[in-house]
Design a protein around this motif. Structure first.
Motif, PDB file in Angstrom:
ATOM      1  N   ILE A 228     -14.171   6.068  -0.020  1.00  0.00           N
ATOM      2  CA  ILE A 228     -13.243   4.982   0.357  1.00  0.00           C
ATOM      3  C   ILE A 228     -13.831   4.101   1.458  1.00  0.00           C
TER       4      ILE A 228
ATOM      5  N   LEU B  27      -6.478   2.932  -5.073  1.00  0.00           N
ATOM      6  CA  LEU B  27      -5.665   3.653  -4.089  1.00  0.00           C
ATOM      7  C   LEU B  27      -4.481   2.803  -3.647  1.00  0.00           C
ATOM      8  N   VAL B  28      -4.748   1.502  -3.419  1.00  0.00           N
ATOM      9  CA  VAL B  28      -3.667   0.615  -2.982  1.00  0.00           C
ATOM     10  C   VAL B  28      -2.642   0.454  -4.122  1.00  0.00           C
ATOM     11  N   PHE B  29      -3.140   0.268  -5.344  1.00  0.00           N
ATOM     12  CA  PHE B  29      -2.207   0.114  -6.479  1.00  0.00           C
ATOM     13  C   PHE B  29      -1.424   1.406  -6.728  1.00  0.00           C
ATOM     14  N   GLY B  30      -2.057   2.536  -6.431  1.00  0.00           N
ATOM     15  CA  GLY B  30      -1.373   3.820  -6.630  1.00  0.00           C
ATOM     16  C   GLY B  30      -0.285   4.041  -5.601  1.00  0.00           C
ATOM     17  N   GLY B  31      -0.519   3.577  -4.368  1.00  0.00           N
ATOM     18  CA  GLY B  31       0.454   3.815  -3.304  1.00  0.00           C
ATOM     19  C   GLY B  31       0.545   5.309  -3.026  1.00  0.00           C
ATOM     20  N   ILE B  32       1.627   5.706  -2.363  1.00  0.00           N
ATOM     21  CA  ILE B  32       1.727   7.134  -2.026  1.00  0.00           C
ATOM     22  C   ILE B  32       2.038   7.976  -3.257  1.00  0.00           C
ATOM     23  N   GLY B  33       2.598   7.350  -4.269  1.00  0.00           N
ATOM     24  CA  GLY B  33       2.945   8.109  -5.484  1.00  0.00           C
ATOM     25  C   GLY B  33       1.786   8.231  -6.464  1.00  0.00           C
ATOM     26  N   GLY B  34       0.733   7.474  -6.268  1.00  0.00           N
ATOM     27  CA  GLY B  34      -0.407   7.510  -7.195  1.00  0.00           C
ATOM     28  C   GLY B  34      -0.150   6.695  -8.449  1.00  0.00           C
ATOM     29  N   LEU B  35      -1.212   6.461  -9.172  1.00  0.00           N
ATOM     30  CA  LEU B  35      -1.103   5.661 -10.398  1.00  0.00           C
ATOM     31  C   LEU B  35      -0.429   6.440 -11.512  1.00  0.00           C
TER      32      LEU B  35
ATOM     33  N   TYR C 108      -6.611   2.362 -15.134  1.00  0.00           N
ATOM     34  CA  TYR C 108      -7.158   1.422 -14.154  1.00  0.00           C
ATOM     35  C   TYR C 108      -8.419   1.975 -13.492  1.00  0.00           C
TER      36      TYR C 108
ATOM     37  N   GLU D 156      -1.025   4.944 -15.701  1.00  0.00           N
ATOM     38  CA  GLU D 156      -1.798   3.840 -15.126  1.00  0.00           C
ATOM     39  C   GLU D 156      -3.233   4.262 -14.785  1.00  0.00           C
TER      40      GLU D 156
ATOM     41  N   LEU E 139     -10.806   1.710  -3.801  1.00  0.00           N
ATOM     42  CA  LEU E 139      -9.821   1.297  -2.791  1.00  0.00           C
ATOM     43  C   LEU E 139      -8.680   0.517  -3.431  1.00  0.00           C
ATOM     44  N   ARG E 140      -9.029  -0.330  -4.384  1.00  0.00           N
ATOM     45  CA  ARG E 140      -7.993  -1.078  -5.102  1.00  0.00           C
ATOM     46  C   ARG E 140      -7.071  -0.106  -5.835  1.00  0.00           C
TER      47      ARG E 140
ATOM     48  N   PRO F  81       0.815  -1.218   0.000  1.00  0.00           N
ATOM     49  CA  PRO F  81       0.000   0.000   0.000  1.00  0.00           C
ATOM     50  C   PRO F  81       0.849   1.268   0.000  1.00  0.00           C
ATOM     51  N   ILE F  82       2.120   1.144   0.306  1.00  0.00           N
ATOM     52  CA  ILE F  82       2.993   2.334   0.319  1.00  0.00           C
ATOM     53  C   ILE F  82       3.472   2.634  -1.097  1.00  0.00           C
TER      54      ILE F  82
END
Lengths: 458, 482
Positions: free
Chosen positions: B435, B348-356, B363, B360, B345-346, A101-102
């Motif tokens: 979210i 957001l998780v795939f993006g991480g802190i840097g974003g998609l 998606y 990307e 939410l998916r 998640p990071i």
């Protein structure tokens, strides 16, 4: 003014509290979501799916599709369809790493993980499958010196495109009445109990009467006076009924237990495994050696149920000084994303299991070989000379639609160090015999590489 | 003193110059990144259109097929997307420069909130461009800018016309007939608009996903009565200071609006209005006994209203309960498909802190209404946590900073206070709902979300805020100085 200022502060603090509370809440929700995400989400995102190779490094499974369902459907399977198949059993190692998640998608794997198997290539598997001539059955063959499983073919094959497909692998999920292939085991029991095989003879009149039963034991023919080797070669039921009467039952059951049989089938047995395949265990239900049922159990009918893997391993132990390598199908699993990091591999040293004493194995092997040499390489049995040991069997099974016969074959090919067990279900006269499958198997099997000196010495 | 004023002016201009460059940078980066994506998406659209046309020719599909029409629209939009996006961003830059000049000429003090507002506008346009940007987007942006200007001048005129003493905080009430008449007229006008919107929501209400959130104007055009009601109810609240009868009418109107929104299944809008009204209750009323009487009366009235509402339309209750019980379960599959919140939410998780990132962002393309009801979550998923921080900081600057620093008149004070509450609640409902932290309400995020009425109304509201910050309008300025 002061009151208004106070209220303003209240509004400000209330909004600030709302914002502050929402930050950890959002973080927790996203982290929780990342935990809830599974490999399907990752695979949907990356489209990276595991790859399976055969023993010649040909790709046999890619993009969730098998190159051939007949060859590998029941052994490798498909995720979500076949539970007792390699893809499902090794899914923890094969599934791509979950998303962080990071760092998000940046840490996802771009290359598929690779499973290297010991299975024969597609052409060889299909050649063996073709020999079944469309019949239902299975063929399990493995190298008894290294443990490599060459084939665990099961027919009808698993094919998701076929509505009447089979979701089991008969080599692991099924047990069969062994028929006369049990006689090899009865021979080993006799040797193990110190009986002098060369001195045992019996007069076969085509049937054997029992004191305990009005029904006689039928034989395959009227063999006259017959010895052990001939009795194996001719599959004489009367002779083995006589041998049963000579056996100490308790000792026989103990030996059968050592060979892997469940001798108390009324009790639930522990799950057994071949590699990570869940294997249905073999069992016998023998109470003595005089009743009709018990005598038939030593002959191969009765209440015996055998698993093809167990039978192949027993055959291997007989010709290999009482021990056999533990079969496996997966050599290793690597992750190319991390410099081919090995995620799973077989132990460096071959794992062996002792099923018989070397002396028992030696005598049994010699007796069996003598019978085979005398009675199997002819136009009736049609056994290829590439096969060194074989014993056919016919199992009578009562079904709702009347009696059917299963044909079984236990055997060993020394050149390729291969032990095998073949079952053809619902046999019809003049049809395909397990021997035909074994002959095809012998043609396609690779010549075994010599094992290391240390292993040989051991 | 003069040097301090000059220095402050330089700082204010520096803020806006920074915003111009930031928007310029965002434009260049986005156009560069969007071009290849447009090409590949256009190719995909062309392929899919060809496939569907083949199916239509074979009689397997209808030419009115929803997906076919959507793809056709996409095929038309994509080649011109960057062009329209660039026009939008240039408009924003010109708007900032104009604001800067206006500020310099009239020595105004809205640089921070105005700059933050423009940044939000730019972020919203950039994010929405990922999904679509066409002539309509340019037109809406122009209207939003006009709404800011109109709101600004209306606010200025109101502050000038309504006697500053009459509506100043902390000063004794003095009768001013002119100011009273104007405020009464404005108050009644606001009520009339609200009543018209409520009636229209019944007469021309369009049901979308189980809720009536918009009303029909023509066959091709609609508006959202709820957004307009929010603005005018806010004005009613601001005009009710120290007037008990108006305060009571204001709360009654708020309750009626809440009940109507609930009836229309627009629970988000009802929640927002209820929150704003409760905060206003705290801010407006001084006498504790009156407060107690009003609260008890209102609670009884609200309880009765809700009971009557559920008796006539019981499915409102089950609808709300479904939303509540489904919260924190967005990742669970619904008919084999994840829910929209689950998809976000998916992402957001795939993006991480840097974003998609733009590359990307494909998606997120299948998340329904990501550019409307899930915009803050969508921006975080695509542009990362950094952009979320920028968005939050911009909102704080536009809302909380004015609330903390200015209270020169009661009207300004109440406009700012209500705007602060309204925007904060709306943003939180949008983000937390999208979210899956709280039940999904379908509330849009001001300025960032796609939507004509919302964008124009909230731009007008920001205009009111900027006008409320302004202290240079003739009479007000003089009175404040005196």
């Amino acid at each position: 003014m002061r009151r208004q200022e106070k209220r303003k502060k209240f509004v400000f603090i209330a909004l600030a509290i709302l914002l502050i509370i929402s930050i950890p809440l959002c973080s927790i929700r996203v982290l929780y979501a990342s935990k809830e995400m599974n490999e399907k989400d990752v695979v949907d995102y990356t489209n990276v799916k595991p790859v399976v190779l055969d023993r010649n490094d040909n790709v046999v499974f890619e993009n969730d599709t098998l190159v051939d369902y007949t060859a590998y459907g029941n052994t490798i399977g498909l995720p979500g369809f076949m539970d007792n198949a390699l893809i499902s059993r090794y899914y923890d190692e094969l599934k791509p790493a979950n998303v962080s998640p990071i760092w998000g998608y940046r840490t996802l794997e771009q290359e598929p993980r690779v499973m290297e198997t010991t299975l024969l290539n597609k052409e060889m598997q299909l050649a063996v499958a073709e020999a079944f001539g469309g019949k239902t059955g299975c063929c399990f063959a493995f190298n008894y010196e290294t443990g490599e499983i060459y084939t665990a073919l099961s027919l009808p094959e698993f094919n998701p495109n076929n509505p009447d497909t089979s979701y089991i692998n008969r080599c692991f999920d099924s047990t069969f009445i062994p028929g006369s292939t049990m006689k090899v085991i009865t021979t080993a029991l006799a040797v193990d109990q110190g009986l002098d095989l060369s001195s045992i003879t019996h007069y076969c009149q085509g049937y054997e009467t029992l004191e305990s039963s009005p029904k006689p034991i039928d034989c395959t023919g009227r063999h006259g006076t017959i010895g052990f080797s001939d009795a194996i070669g001719l599959s004489c039921n009367c002779f083995f009924a006589h041998v049963a009467s000579l056996l100490n039952v308790d000792q026989a059951l103990a030996t059968l237990k050592e060979m892997g049989f469940n001798t108390t089938p009324s009790q639930e047995a522990e799950p057994e495994y071949i590699d990570r395949f869940i294997k249905k265990g073999s069992s016998v239900n023998i109470q003595g050696n005089t009743s009709f049922s018990d005598v038939w159990s030593f002959v191969g009918q009765g209440e015996d149920l055998v698993n093809p893997c167990d039978m192949a391993m027993i055959a291997a132990a007989i010709v290999n000084n009482g021990k056999t390598a533990v079969p496996y199908a997966v050599e290793q699993i690597t992750n190319p994303n991390k410099k081919d990091k090995v995620l799973y591999t077989i132990p460096e040293e071959t794992q062996y299991v002792n099923l018989l004493s070397p002396a028992t194995a030696k005598t049994t092997k010699e007796t069996w070989k003598a019978g085979v040499d005398k009675h199997y390489y002819n136009s009736f049995q049609r056994l290829s000379e590439k096969i060194d040991y074989a014993k056919t069997g016919t199992a009578q099974i009562d079904t709702e639609n009347g009696k059917i016969r299963n044909k079984t074959l236990i055997g060993v090919i020394e050149k390729s160090k291969t032990a095998f067990y073949i079952v053809i279900e619902d046999f019809e006269d003049g049809g395909i015999m397990p021997v035909d499958v074994a002959n095809r198997l012998a043609e396609v099997l690779p010549v075994a590489q010599p094992v290391t000196e240390e292993a040989a010495a051991e | 003193m003069t040097s301090i004023s000059k220095r402050a002016s330089i700082y204010r201009n520096a803020i806006l110059i920074f915003v111009v460059f930031w928007v310029l940078l965002l434009t260049i980066t986005s156009v560069t990144a969007l071009k290849p994506i447009s090409v590949s998406r256009l190719e995909d659209a062309n392929e899919q259109i060809a496939e569907i046309e083949e199916e239509i020719a074979n009689g397997e599909k209808d030419s009115d097929d929803f997906r076919y029409n959507l793809l056709k629209e996409r095929q038309k939009m994509l080649p011109q997307r960057e062009h329209y996006y660039t026009v939008c961003m240039i408009m924003i830059m010109i708007f900032i420069v104009a604001g800067m000049l206006f500020q310099m000429i009239f020595d105004l003090h809205f640089a921070g909130p105005f700059g933050a507002f423009c940044m939000l506008l730019a972020i919203g346009v950039t994010f929405r461009t990922i999904y679509s940007c066409d002539r309509k987007s340019v037109l809406l942006l122009a209207l939003a800018m006009c709404a800011v200007v109109v709101g600004y001048f209306v606010s200025g005129i109101l502050l000038t016309r309504l006697n500053v003493h009459n509506y100043s905080i902390g000063k004794d009430h003095e009768n001013n007939r002119h100011g009273d008449v104007v405020s009464v007229v404005l108050y009644i006008g606001c009520m009339a608009v609200i009543a018209a919107c409520l009636v229209w929501s019944f007469a021309g209400g369009i049901t979308d996903k189980g809720a009536v959130t918009s009303a029909k104007i023509t066959d091709d055009a609609s508006f959202q009565p709820g957004e307009i009601i929010k603005l005018f109810l806010l004005c009613m609240g601001a005009l009710s200071y120290k007037k008990l009868s108006r305060t009571i009418v204001y709360f009654l109107t708020a309750i009626v609006c809440c009940v109507v929104f609930m009836y229309h299944h627009d629970l988000g809008a009802a929640a927002i209005l209820a929150t704003v009204a409760i905060i206003m209750l705290i801010l407006l009323i001084d006498n504790r006994n009156i407060v107690a009487i009003i609260i008890v009366s209102l609670l009884i009235l609200a309880g009765l209203a809700v009971l009557v509402l559920f008796a006539f339309k019981f499915d409102s209750f089950t609808y709300a309960m479904d939303r509540i019980t489904n919260t924190w379960h967005a990742m669970e599959l619904e008919n084999g498909e994840p829910t929209q919140q689950g998809k976000l939410l998916r992402a957001l998780v795939f993006g991480g802190i840097g974003g998609l990132g733009f590359g990307e962002s494909i998606y997120t393309i299948n998340i329904t209404d990501i550019e409307k009801d899930m915009v803050v979550g969508g921006i975080t998923a695509v542009f990362g946590l950094g952009m979320l921080v920028i968005v939050i900081v911009c909102y704080l600057i536009t809302v909380l900073l004015p609330l903390l620093n200015t209270a020169k008149s009661s009207l300004a004070y109440f406009v700012l206070a209500q705007t602060a509450v309204l925007l904060t609640v709306q943003i939180l409902l949008n983000f937390l709902g999208s979210i899956d932290v709280i039940p999904f309400t379908g509330v849009v995020s001001p300025i960032l979300s796609e939507g004509g009425t919302s964008l124009i109304v909230f731009s007008g509201l920001y205009g009111l805020v900027f006008g409320s910050l302004n202290q240079s309008f003739g009479k007000l300025k003089e009175e404040t100085r005196s």
